[in-house]
Design a protein around this motif. Structure first.
Motif, PDB file in Angstrom:
ATOM      1  N   GLU A   7       0.786  -8.484  -8.561  1.00 46.22           N
ATOM      2  CA  GLU A   7       2.012  -7.754  -8.245  1.00 46.22           C
ATOM      3  C   GLU A   7       1.741  -6.518  -7.403  1.00 46.22           C
ATOM      4  N   LEU A   8       0.485  -6.083  -7.350  1.00 44.17           N
ATOM      5  CA  LEU A   8       0.118  -4.872  -6.617  1.00 44.17           C
ATOM      6  C   LEU A   8      -0.905  -5.197  -5.544  1.00 44.17           C
ATOM      7  N   VAL A   9      -0.878  -4.434  -4.463  1.00 42.07           N
ATOM      8  CA  VAL A   9      -1.877  -4.599  -3.411  1.00 42.07           C
ATOM      9  C   VAL A   9      -2.484  -3.238  -3.078  1.00 42.07           C
ATOM     10  N   CYS A  10      -3.714  -3.281  -2.608  1.00 40.65           N
ATOM     11  CA  CYS A  10      -4.397  -2.077  -2.169  1.00 40.65           C
ATOM     12  C   CYS A  10      -4.884  -2.292  -0.739  1.00 40.65           C
ATOM     13  N   ILE A  11      -5.489  -1.286  -0.178  1.00 40.08           N
ATOM     14  CA  ILE A  11      -5.959  -1.364   1.208  1.00 40.08           C
ATOM     15  C   ILE A  11      -6.978  -2.491   1.383  1.00 40.08           C
ATOM     16  N   ASP A  12      -7.839  -2.696   0.392  1.00 40.86           N
ATOM     17  CA  ASP A  12      -8.853  -3.743   0.488  1.00 40.86           C
ATOM     18  C   ASP A  12      -8.221  -5.133   0.573  1.00 40.86           C
ATOM     19  N   ASP A  13      -7.099  -5.330  -0.127  1.00 46.60           N
ATOM     20  CA  ASP A  13      -6.402  -6.609  -0.053  1.00 46.60           C
ATOM     21  C   ASP A  13      -5.908  -6.879   1.364  1.00 46.60           C
ATOM     22  N   LEU A  14      -5.352  -5.856   1.997  1.00 51.26           N
ATOM     23  CA  LEU A  14      -4.829  -6.022   3.357  1.00 51.26           C
ATOM     24  C   LEU A  14      -5.954  -6.227   4.362  1.00 51.26           C
ATOM     25  N   ILE A  15      -7.062  -5.531   4.169  1.00 52.95           N
ATOM     26  CA  ILE A  15      -8.228  -5.715   5.053  1.00 52.95           C
ATOM     27  C   ILE A  15      -8.758  -7.138   4.905  1.00 52.95           C
ATOM     28  N   GLU A  16      -8.787  -7.629   3.676  1.00 49.58           N
ATOM     29  CA  GLU A  16      -9.243  -8.992   3.417  1.00 49.58           C
ATOM     30  C   GLU A  16      -8.340 -10.020   4.111  1.00 49.58           C
ATOM     31  N   LEU A  17      -7.074  -9.680   4.297  1.00 50.50           N
ATOM     32  CA  LEU A  17      -6.138 -10.571   4.987  1.00 50.50           C
ATOM     33  C   LEU A  17      -6.289 -10.507   6.504  1.00 50.50           C
ATOM     34  N   GLY A  18      -7.113  -9.557   6.986  1.00 49.11           N
ATOM     35  CA  GLY A  18      -7.382  -9.507   8.415  1.00 49.11           C
ATOM     36  C   GLY A  18      -6.839  -8.288   9.137  1.00 49.11           C
ATOM     37  N   TYR A  19      -6.184  -7.388   8.425  1.00 48.98           N
ATOM     38  CA  TYR A  19      -5.672  -6.174   9.063  1.00 48.98           C
ATOM     39  C   TYR A  19      -6.794  -5.158   9.219  1.00 48.98           C
ATOM     40  N   LYS A  20      -6.736  -4.394  10.293  1.00 53.16           N
ATOM     41  CA  LYS A  20      -7.727  -3.334  10.504  1.00 53.16           C
ATOM     42  C   LYS A  20      -7.464  -2.213   9.505  1.00 53.16           C
ATOM     43  N   THR A  21      -8.484  -1.394   9.266  1.00 47.30           N
ATOM     44  CA  THR A  21      -8.400  -0.340   8.257  1.00 47.30           C
ATOM     45  C   THR A  21      -7.221   0.598   8.498  1.00 47.30           C
ATOM     46  N   ALA A  22      -7.050   1.067   9.716  1.00 46.97           N
ATOM     47  CA  ALA A  22      -5.970   2.006  10.013  1.00 46.97           C
ATOM     48  C   ALA A  22      -4.602   1.358   9.807  1.00 46.97           C
ATOM     49  N   THR A  23      -4.483   0.101  10.166  1.00 43.66           N
ATOM     50  CA  THR A  23      -3.216  -0.617   9.984  1.00 43.66           C
ATOM     51  C   THR A  23      -2.917  -0.796   8.501  1.00 43.66           C
ATOM     52  N   ALA A  24      -3.932  -1.163   7.736  1.00 42.40           N
ATOM     53  CA  ALA A  24      -3.756  -1.346   6.297  1.00 42.40           C
ATOM     54  C   ALA A  24      -3.358  -0.033   5.635  1.00 42.40           C
ATOM     55  N   LYS A  25      -4.003   1.073   6.037  1.00 40.08           N
ATOM     56  CA  LYS A  25      -3.643   2.385   5.497  1.00 40.08           C
ATOM     57  C   LYS A  25      -2.197   2.720   5.821  1.00 40.08           C
ATOM     58  N   GLY A  26      -1.779   2.369   7.031  1.00 38.91           N
ATOM     59  CA  GLY A  26      -0.402   2.630   7.450  1.00 38.91           C
ATOM     60  C   GLY A  26       0.607   1.875   6.603  1.00 38.91           C
ATOM     61  N   PHE A  27       0.308   0.612   6.298  1.00 40.17           N
ATOM     62  CA  PHE A  27       1.215  -0.173   5.454  1.00 40.17           C
ATOM     63  C   PHE A  27       1.300   0.403   4.044  1.00 40.17           C
ATOM     64  N   ILE A  28       0.171   0.815   3.492  1.00 39.64           N
ATOM     65  CA  ILE A  28       0.172   1.422   2.157  1.00 39.64           C
ATOM     66  C   ILE A  28       0.985   2.709   2.176  1.00 39.64           C
ATOM     67  N   HIS A  29       0.796   3.523   3.204  1.00 39.67           N
ATOM     68  CA  HIS A  29       1.520   4.786   3.338  1.00 39.67           C
ATOM     69  C   HIS A  29       3.028   4.541   3.435  1.00 39.67           C
ATOM     70  N   GLU A  30       3.422   3.595   4.271  1.00 39.35           N
ATOM     71  CA  GLU A  30       4.846   3.289   4.438  1.00 39.35           C
ATOM     72  C   GLU A  30       5.442   2.738   3.150  1.00 39.35           C
ATOM     73  N   ALA A  31       4.698   1.895   2.451  1.00 49.59           N
ATOM     74  CA  ALA A  31       5.184   1.337   1.194  1.00 49.59           C
ATOM     75  C   ALA A  31       5.368   2.426   0.145  1.00 49.59           C
TER      76      ALA A  31
END
Length: 64
Positions: A7-31
């Motif tokens: 039910e929860l995601v972290c930056i590492d989950d998004l990176i594992e899906l193929g997003y770059k670190t800065a993009t993943a951080k941005g999604f977490i921040h926006e969420a």
């Protein structure tokens, strides 16, 4: 996935899906901003790095 809870995601989950670190951080921040706007003030914390999967999916427009 890095987090055990589906039910929860972290930056590492998004990176594992193929997003770059800065993009993943941005999604977490926006969420986190979305969650604070919805009244969940616990997400108004810099150290908190996990967010609900559904909110990230809303931002991305796809299921992850």
């Amino acid at each position: 996935m890095a987090s055990k809870n589906k039910e929860l995601v972290c930056i590492d989950d998004l990176i594992e899906l193929g997003y770059k670190t800065a993009t993943a951080k941005g999604f977490i921040h926006e969420a986190k901003k979305v969650m604070v706007e919805r009244g969940y003030t616990v997400y108004n914390n810099q150290r908190l790095g996990i967010v609900p999967r559904k909110v990230v999916e809303e931002l991305l427009g796809v299921e992850i």
